[in-house]
Design a protein around this motif. Structure first.
Motif, PDB file in Angstrom:
ATOM      1  N   GLY A   5     -13.872  51.024  52.090  1.00  0.00           N
ATOM      2  CA  GLY A   5     -12.580  50.518  51.649  1.00  0.00           C
ATOM      3  C   GLY A   5     -11.509  50.460  52.720  1.00  0.00           C
ATOM      4  O   GLY A   5     -10.343  50.223  52.411  1.00  0.00           O
ATOM      5  N   ASP A   6     -11.868  50.663  53.968  1.00  0.00           N
ATOM      6  CA  ASP A   6     -10.898  50.604  55.066  1.00  0.00           C
ATOM      7  C   ASP A   6     -10.341  49.185  55.166  1.00  0.00           C
ATOM      8  O   ASP A   6     -11.070  48.236  55.496  1.00  0.00           O
ATOM      9  N   ALA A   7      -9.062  49.033  54.882  1.00  0.00           N
ATOM     10  CA  ALA A   7      -8.432  47.707  54.831  1.00  0.00           C
ATOM     11  C   ALA A   7      -8.501  46.974  56.168  1.00  0.00           C
ATOM     12  O   ALA A   7      -8.691  45.752  56.199  1.00  0.00           O
ATOM     13  N   VAL A   8      -8.347  47.686  57.265  1.00  0.00           N
ATOM     14  CA  VAL A   8      -8.394  47.052  58.584  1.00  0.00           C
ATOM     15  C   VAL A   8      -9.803  46.527  58.862  1.00  0.00           C
ATOM     16  O   VAL A   8      -9.976  45.402  59.346  1.00  0.00           O
ATOM     17  N   ALA A   9     -10.814  47.310  58.527  1.00  0.00           N
ATOM     18  CA  ALA A   9     -12.200  46.887  58.746  1.00  0.00           C
ATOM     19  C   ALA A   9     -12.547  45.693  57.853  1.00  0.00           C
ATOM     20  O   ALA A   9     -13.214  44.752  58.299  1.00  0.00           O
ATOM     21  N   ILE A  10     -12.101  45.720  56.613  1.00  0.00           N
ATOM     22  CA  ILE A  10     -12.350  44.605  55.695  1.00  0.00           C
ATOM     23  C   ILE A  10     -11.695  43.336  56.221  1.00  0.00           C
ATOM     24  O   ILE A  10     -12.300  42.259  56.229  1.00  0.00           O
ATOM     25  N   ALA A  11     -10.457  43.445  56.689  1.00  0.00           N
ATOM     26  CA  ALA A  11      -9.743  42.292  57.233  1.00  0.00           C
ATOM     27  C   ALA A  11     -10.428  41.767  58.494  1.00  0.00           C
ATOM     28  O   ALA A  11     -10.509  40.551  58.709  1.00  0.00           O
ATOM     29  N   ALA A  12     -10.941  42.684  59.324  1.00  0.00           N
ATOM     30  CA  ALA A  12     -11.633  42.262  60.549  1.00  0.00           C
ATOM     31  C   ALA A  12     -12.906  41.485  60.222  1.00  0.00           C
ATOM     32  O   ALA A  12     -13.194  40.450  60.839  1.00  0.00           O
ATOM     33  N   LEU A  13     -13.652  41.952  59.231  1.00  0.00           N
ATOM     34  CA  LEU A  13     -14.872  41.237  58.838  1.00  0.00           C
ATOM     35  C   LEU A  13     -14.541  39.886  58.208  1.00  0.00           C
ATOM     36  O   LEU A  13     -15.233  38.900  58.454  1.00  0.00           O
ATOM     37  N   ALA A  14     -13.477  39.847  57.412  1.00  0.00           N
ATOM     38  CA  ALA A  14     -13.067  38.576  56.808  1.00  0.00           C
ATOM     39  C   ALA A  14     -12.668  37.584  57.895  1.00  0.00           C
ATOM     40  O   ALA A  14     -13.054  36.405  57.848  1.00  0.00           O
ATOM     41  N   ARG A  15     -11.937  38.041  58.878  1.00  0.00           N
ATOM     42  CA  ARG A  15     -11.506  37.161  59.978  1.00  0.00           C
ATOM     43  C   ARG A  15     -12.710  36.692  60.785  1.00  0.00           C
ATOM     44  O   ARG A  15     -12.795  35.522  61.179  1.00  0.00           O
ATOM     45  N   ALA A  16     -13.655  37.585  61.021  1.00  0.00           N
ATOM     46  CA  ALA A  16     -14.876  37.197  61.735  1.00  0.00           C
ATOM     47  C   ALA A  16     -15.639  36.144  60.935  1.00  0.00           C
ATOM     48  O   ALA A  16     -16.118  35.149  61.496  1.00  0.00           O
ATOM     49  N   GLY A  17     -15.763  36.345  59.641  1.00  0.00           N
ATOM     50  CA  GLY A  17     -16.441  35.379  58.791  1.00  0.00           C
ATOM     51  C   GLY A  17     -15.753  34.025  58.815  1.00  0.00           C
ATOM     52  O   GLY A  17     -16.415  32.977  58.872  1.00  0.00           O
ATOM     53  N   GLN A  18     -14.427  34.036  58.786  1.00  0.00           N
ATOM     54  CA  GLN A  18     -13.673  32.779  58.845  1.00  0.00           C
ATOM     55  C   GLN A  18     -13.910  32.068  60.178  1.00  0.00           C
ATOM     56  O   GLN A  18     -14.124  30.851  60.215  1.00  0.00           O
ATOM     57  N   ALA A  19     -13.882  32.824  61.263  1.00  0.00           N
ATOM     58  CA  ALA A  19     -14.081  32.226  62.585  1.00  0.00           C
ATOM     59  C   ALA A  19     -15.490  31.639  62.714  1.00  0.00           C
ATOM     60  O   ALA A  19     -15.664  30.530  63.234  1.00  0.00           O
ATOM     61  N   ILE A  20     -16.475  32.355  62.210  1.00  0.00           N
ATOM     62  CA  ILE A  20     -17.847  31.843  62.259  1.00  0.00           C
ATOM     63  C   ILE A  20     -17.970  30.604  61.379  1.00  0.00           C
ATOM     64  O   ILE A  20     -18.642  29.633  61.741  1.00  0.00           O
ATOM     65  N   GLY A  21     -17.323  30.603  60.222  1.00  0.00           N
ATOM     66  CA  GLY A  21     -17.351  29.442  59.332  1.00  0.00           C
ATOM     67  C   GLY A  21     -16.785  28.196  59.990  1.00  0.00           C
ATOM     68  O   GLY A  21     -17.365  27.110  59.892  1.00  0.00           O
TER      69      GLY A  21
END
Length: 94
Positions: A5-21
């Protein structure tokens, strides 16, 4: 950390997913890809990465042939890079 549930880690993965997309949408438009295999440590993130990736890909893949791209996790994620490199060394089929 993200699974805890670490908000920073969740946001980092979401941003990585967006960039890869975004990157895959562009690569698919240039190369007419049918499937993109994600390997390595990123596969362990599961839907925390793949969810934002697919959402972003859906927005940026605007041409019909780009919308058919399938994004899948590698079956052997730890070996994906090595297997891909080995495949490049194979002679083309006759």
């Amino acid at each position: 950390a993200a699974r805890s549930g670490d908000a920073v880690a969740i946001a980092a993965l979401a941003r990585a997913g967006q960039a890869i997309g975004v990157a895959l949408a562009g690569a698919t438009a240039l190369l007419d890809l049918d499937v993109a295999v994600i390997g390595g440590g990123l596969v362990a993130a599961g839907e925390l990465l793949f969810g934002p990736l697919r959402e972003t890909l859906a927005v940026h893949a605007r041409m019909p042939f780009t919308q058919r791209l399938r994004v899948v996790p590698a079956e052997r994620p730890a070996e994906a890079g090595l297997l891909g490199a080995a495949a490049l060394l194979q002679p083309p089929p006759s």
